[in-house]
Design a protein around this motif. Structure first.
Motif, short mmCIF file in Angstrom:
data_model
loop_
_atom_site.label_atom_id
_atom_site.label_comp_id
_atom_site.label_asym_id
_atom_site.label_seq_id
_atom_site.Cartn_x
_atom_site.Cartn_y
_atom_site.Cartn_z
N GLN A 8 -0.59 -0.11 12.65
CA GLN A 8 -1.65 0.82 12.60
C GLN A 8 -1.46 2.14 13.30
O GLN A 8 -1.57 3.28 12.73
N TRP A 9 -0.82 2.19 14.49
CA TRP A 9 -0.59 3.44 15.39
C TRP A 9 0.59 4.14 14.61
O TRP A 9 0.50 5.29 14.73
N LEU A 10 1.55 3.43 14.45
CA LEU A 10 2.76 3.78 13.89
C LEU A 10 2.55 4.45 12.36
O LEU A 10 2.81 5.74 12.15
N LYS A 11 1.70 3.90 11.57
CA LYS A 11 1.30 4.62 10.16
C LYS A 11 0.70 5.93 10.49
O LYS A 11 0.93 6.76 9.83
N THR A 65 3.24 0.31 3.23
CA THR A 65 2.98 -0.73 4.13
C THR A 65 2.81 -2.08 3.52
O THR A 65 2.19 -2.03 2.31
N SER A 66 3.55 -3.07 3.90
CA SER A 66 3.40 -4.32 3.01
C SER A 66 2.19 -5.12 3.92
O SER A 66 1.99 -4.91 5.15
N GLN A 123 0.70 -0.87 -0.08
CA GLN A 123 -0.08 -0.12 -0.10
C GLN A 123 0.87 1.16 0.05
O GLN A 123 1.84 1.30 0.65
N PHE A 124 0.37 2.33 -0.84
CA PHE A 124 1.17 3.53 -0.84
C PHE A 124 0.27 4.60 -0.49
O PHE A 124 -1.02 4.66 -0.40
N GLN A 125 0.82 5.66 0.36
CA GLN A 125 0.15 6.84 0.63
C GLN A 125 1.17 8.00 0.53
O GLN A 125 2.18 8.24 1.37
#
Length: 287
Positions: A277-280, A266-267, A157-159
């Motif tokens: 998820q918290w870190l993202k 994210t892989s 996933q890319f953001q």
């Protein structure tokens, strides 16, 4: 062995008396006395000399005190890890950050992460983006901050969080600083590039058909360019801080020397639980 007995032993030492240890453990004083006596029977050792007004550690008790504290710490870590696992918290997270992007805000976010999830093993890799992409393809990274748009399979996933402006720099007395530079003007020159751990090129920054000098740190890049050994692409923000040593060159070289995406990657093949998820979310708020 019952760790409550060991806790009574440690508390008695730290609190100075069996009575104070009992208050700390919310037990009767007789319970603490009996627990320590039982522990001494289990160990076949005398931990306290009780001949004085207050119990005093024996040499054996002094020797075992540190081990007792370590045992209680290990128990706490074990229970915290079990609690986090039951809540869906990962055991280990590998974070990779492009060295151009690493800053104090990100470092503080990682400190906050470790404080919030002390049982999670946090591995931080500071690398060039092409090396980070390689590790993602090898399924060795959970969360990454990289530059540029890279095309990977659907499991990633890319953001896009932001953009970083780059520029071409040369020495203050290099003739290329007097004109707009095209690719043809750079043929026969040397590009100062960042060293790749896997000997990979950066498709956004490394020009083809150009000799490269690879170095590990930004100060070496600036020094080599300053002494007219070659030229380099670096973040414009960094270049503006070194205008007394180098010059920013106007360029016509395709996308080079312009904007690069800052991507949060994210892989989906890795364990994406509560901690990931918290870190993202935390890293996304920094941009």
């Amino acid at each position: 062995m019952n760790t409550e007995k060991i806790r009574a032993f440690v508390n008695a030492v730290e609190c100075g008396s069996f009575t104070a240890a009992a208050r700390k453990q919310n037990k009767a004083q007789s319970w603490v006395s009996n627990a320590i006596a039982d522990l001494e029977i289990d160990l076949n050792l005398t931990l306290f000399d009780r001949s004085a007004y207050k119990p005093i550690l024996t040499s054996e008790g002094q020797t075992l005190l540190l081990h007792a504290k370590n045992l209680l710490s290990a128990e706490t870590a074990f229970l915290n890890r079990a609690h986090h696992l039951s809540d869906g918290v990962e055991e280990r997270i590998v974070v990779a950050v492009d060295d151009w992007l690493m800053n104090q805000d990100i470092r503080l976010a990682l400190v906050e992460f470790q404080t919030t999830f002390p049982s999670v093993e946090l591995v931080i890799r500071q690398l060039m983006t092409q090396d980070i992409i390689h590790l993602i393809e090898e399924n060795e990274v959970d969360v990454a901050l990289a530059t540029g748009r890279w095309f990977l399979d659907k499991s990633v996933q890319f953001q896009t969080l932001d953009y970083i402006e780059t520029c071409l720099i040369c020495s203050k007395n290099n003739p290329m600083g007097q004109k707009k530079v095209a690719h043809s003007d750079l043929v026969g020159t040397k590009q100062i590039s960042r060293t790749s751990a896997f000997n990979l090129e950066n498709k956004y920054l490394d020009l083809p058909d150009i000799e490269h000098i690879n170095v590990d740190d930004m100060e070496s890049v600036i020094t080599l360019v300053e002494n007219d050994i070659g030229w380099a692409f670096i973040p414009k923000e960094i270049a503006l801080n070194h205008l007394s040593r180098i010059k920013i060159v106007e360029t016509l070289v395709s996308e080079k020397g312009h904007l690069l995406r800052v991507e949060l990657i994210t892989s989906e093949l890795r364990a994406n639980g509560i901690a990931t998820q918290w870190l993202k979310n935390k890293l996304a708020t920094l941009y």
